[in-house]
Design a protein around this motif. Sequence first.
Motif, PDB file in Angstrom:
ATOM      1  N   SER A 195       5.413  23.357 -25.187  1.00 13.52           N
ATOM      2  CA  SER A 195       6.746  22.843 -25.525  1.00 13.52           C
ATOM      3  C   SER A 195       7.828  23.632 -24.809  1.00 13.52           C
ATOM      4  O   SER A 195       8.793  23.062 -24.284  1.00 13.52           O
ATOM      5  N   LEU A 196       7.667  24.955 -24.753  1.00 14.29           N
ATOM      6  CA  LEU A 196       8.649  25.788 -24.051  1.00 14.29           C
ATOM      7  C   LEU A 196       8.634  25.488 -22.551  1.00 14.29           C
ATOM      8  O   LEU A 196       9.690  25.456 -21.908  1.00 14.29           O
ATOM      9  N   GLN A 197       7.442  25.277 -21.994  1.00 19.21           N
ATOM     10  CA  GLN A 197       7.369  24.935 -20.566  1.00 19.21           C
ATOM     11  C   GLN A 197       8.102  23.629 -20.262  1.00 19.21           C
ATOM     12  O   GLN A 197       8.674  23.473 -19.189  1.00 19.21           O
ATOM     13  N   ARG A 198       8.073  22.724 -21.212  1.00 16.71           N
ATOM     14  CA  ARG A 198       8.722  21.419 -21.016  1.00 16.71           C
ATOM     15  C   ARG A 198      10.161  21.412 -21.539  1.00 16.71           C
ATOM     16  O   ARG A 198      10.804  20.365 -21.562  1.00 16.71           O
ATOM     17  N   ASN A 199      10.640  22.596 -21.971  1.00 20.17           N
ATOM     18  CA  ASN A 199      11.998  22.708 -22.520  1.00 20.17           C
ATOM     19  C   ASN A 199      12.216  21.695 -23.647  1.00 20.17           C
ATOM     20  O   ASN A 199      13.229  20.998 -23.711  1.00 20.17           O
ATOM     21  N   PRO A 225      11.849  20.979 -27.950  1.00 19.98           N
ATOM     22  CA  PRO A 225      11.639  21.546 -29.287  1.00 19.98           C
ATOM     23  C   PRO A 225      10.227  21.223 -29.770  1.00 19.98           C
ATOM     24  O   PRO A 225       9.743  20.099 -29.577  1.00 19.98           O
ATOM     25  N   VAL A 226       9.573  22.181 -30.402  1.00 21.58           N
ATOM     26  CA  VAL A 226       8.200  21.952 -30.830  1.00 21.58           C
ATOM     27  C   VAL A 226       8.123  20.823 -31.847  1.00 21.58           C
ATOM     28  O   VAL A 226       7.079  20.174 -31.999  1.00 21.58           O
ATOM     29  N   THR A 227       9.227  20.547 -32.518  1.00 14.53           N
ATOM     30  CA  THR A 227       9.251  19.440 -33.472  1.00 14.53           C
ATOM     31  C   THR A 227       9.005  18.096 -32.798  1.00 14.53           C
ATOM     32  O   THR A 227       8.574  17.141 -33.440  1.00 14.53           O
ATOM     33  N   ALA A 242       6.841  23.120 -39.357  1.00 20.45           N
ATOM     34  CA  ALA A 242       7.679  23.125 -40.559  1.00 20.45           C
ATOM     35  C   ALA A 242       8.710  22.006 -40.496  1.00 20.45           C
ATOM     36  O   ALA A 242       9.361  21.815 -39.463  1.00 20.45           O
ATOM     37  N   LYS A 243       8.873  21.281 -41.576  1.00 19.68           N
ATOM     38  CA  LYS A 243       9.818  20.155 -41.571  1.00 19.68           C
ATOM     39  C   LYS A 243      11.266  20.620 -41.697  1.00 19.68           C
ATOM     40  O   LYS A 243      12.188  19.871 -41.345  1.00 19.68           O
ATOM     41  N   ASP A 244      11.476  21.847 -42.178  1.00 22.09           N
ATOM     42  CA  ASP A 244      12.840  22.297 -42.466  1.00 22.09           C
ATOM     43  C   ASP A 244      13.455  23.159 -41.367  1.00 22.09           C
ATOM     44  O   ASP A 244      14.612  23.558 -41.467  1.00 22.09           O
ATOM     45  N   MET A 245      12.690  23.499 -40.326  1.00 25.17           N
ATOM     46  CA  MET A 245      13.203  24.304 -39.226  1.00 25.17           C
ATOM     47  C   MET A 245      12.795  23.644 -37.905  1.00 25.17           C
ATOM     48  O   MET A 245      11.818  22.894 -37.851  1.00 25.17           O
TER      49      MET A 245
END
Length: 762
Positions: free
Chosen positions: A415-419, A421-423, A372-375
Amino acid sequence: MQNLEEKYNIVVVGGGLAGFCAAIAAARLGSKTCIVHNRPVFGGNSSSEIRVTPHGACAFHAYARETGIISELLIAERAVNHEEIFENGWTNSIWDLTMYNLAQSTPNLTIKVNTDVYEIIKEDRLIKAVKARIQNSETDVLLYADTFIDASGDGIVADLAGCEYRLGSEAKSEFNEPHAPDVASKDVMGSSIHFKTKYIGKPCDYKAPEWAISYDDASFFYKQGRPPKQKRGGYWWIEIGVPYNTITDNETIRHELTRHALGVWDWMKNKDPKMMELTKEYALDWVGQVPGKRESRRIMGQYLMTEHDPQNCTVFNDEIAFGGWFIDLHTPGGLLAANSEPSSNENYSTFSEYAVKSYAGPYGIPLRSLIAKDMDNLMMAGRNVSVTHAALGTVRVMNTTALMGQAAGTAAALSLQRNLPVTEAPAKIIEEIQQQLLRDGCFLPNYSNKDEKDIALQAKITASSEALLYGAGPESKGAHEGLKIWEDQPQYEIEKMECRKGQLIAIGSSFINKIEVCIRNNSDSEQNFTVQLRKSEHIWDYSVDKGEVLSEAELSILPGTHWVAWPVDLKNAPVGEFVRLDILPNAALEWLCAGKIESGHMAMYQISAEKMRRFGNGQTLSFRIEPAQPCFSPQNVISGVTRPHKFTNLWKSDPNLPLSQFLQLSWEKSKVIKGIELTFPGHLLREYHAYDPFYRDPQCPKDYEILALKDNKWEKVLEVTENYQRQVKHSFEGIETTELRIQVNATNGDPSAQIYEIRCYE
């Protein structure tokens, strides 16, 4: 009212195939995951509540079936389910239980079914938690997470978060999409319910209730794209959208669809002259009561896929899935419109202007369309991803959404493993995501295994034997029991040479002396025909004449059926690639199908000046080649690709030799191996619908052993029996060796041992 609070790494909202695969993928990668679903069973539109059987790229492209978690599920269901899969309406609870079993068996995964999300808590661009109510239990639960995946179909989480979304069709002026209307519209594709009938062996009556819709006009069915040709039910075209809102009017749509479904059966049973006789001994067995939605909100992401992407097979740096369904845009009004879905209204002609412009793929899908582009911590999976209305026509089918779901869960977990943000995942860890997806059984059209930890890539590969490609003729026999290869398109219709046809041939040696084709001349005079040998980029290269012509000739054939020889005498054939053998049109001729399918050797036929498409259902057209081609070598198992694509990518043992046969990996220095991962053939050629009850693919190894060389002796370290899964992973405390064997002792029916890929990890 009881109130609970729970904390997770990832919360997935929606338990359809997209959300389910997202949750399984995330949990398998170690994330503490919760899946929240508002129905009692998983599967969404594919569940036994709605019964839309999953479609995907393989409906149009041979060897394009989706793999990964969705493949694991579909293979498992067919192996244990007694029910035939015909089409919509034929899903039973064994499918629900297959999914439920996997969910219950997956560590790190918490299940919350019958649970509705109705509110979110957010701070700036972060969703902190979702509030949900567990139906019939007077319990509310507050679910905190680091990352949320909205796989709700309607995009409920994104909407509550205030994300921008699109609804309906974009105007042609916005992106110049071939299928876009001149004027933008809020109209969306409709929702469907299905019904199923049952043969009872004696005549039976049916009387529709007074509130059911009464149908009396045959042209509504037979001239407007709604042929009630199947006595067993199904019928995707029992569909309503406009003037209703598929979100807020969902219950109204359900009631209306029930009225129409019963009216359709009443027409078939009591009024249609043809169907009355066919349905005489059939009774109504099941009617769906949950509408299957095709379209609602599409959440705007970091990238908006337009129709040009699937049509042109755009190559994305952040490719994480693929699709291959056609641009399938249903008439928004459904049963309330003048005509049904355009392709159906044309009786699925493959040569019409609409069909030609709608055929697409296989194509890649970018990760950015799932973010999502907004979150900053919200992803999408399923029909709510960031695409235009026209692009949704192809990405919306469930096997494609399942791939997007697995990609979303994988990207979120890594992404969480690498700390991270998924963005930021598409820019910073996309290679890791792609490699993980490939390792977990997925296929990416433009990427292959480059895993530095996979020491099989460093090994010397040999085998006990190797199959050669000689070709196949009408008399050839193959192991296809239980696979309905010829059901949809009879041979007598598809073999006629009214248009150009092409047969792919994998080349393993640099010279070709001779090629023969088996042709039937239906005229009473000698006929001439043109043959060409062209380079082909990959098995889905449907360009008519872009490939370099390697050789061309005029051949002749007397009346009757004959093998016609072409002395090609080609000295510089492209080793390790496919070539395409084309025969140009001659309506007096037929190019006969082979009686077996050579692995990876699909054919195609011309549908327009520039475009071809899959021939039949993946059959091989009759050909012979001299010399026989070594295109199934053991080295193929480390090609990095686990299906036919630019080459066969398959090791296949000599079918004339008895099993056991083995593949061997050798290293110069001793390795301590703790993981061996194997990908076997099968379940790629046709889509799910083609496979019979209790089906286990003949090509798949059934019984196999893993052996290691220790003290100059081969020692068995693992034995597996009764396997039918395509991908298997084995873990060990540590096997120290310089040589490893995978020995296939039995298959599920094929005479050859076959393997697509071996991975080894220290």
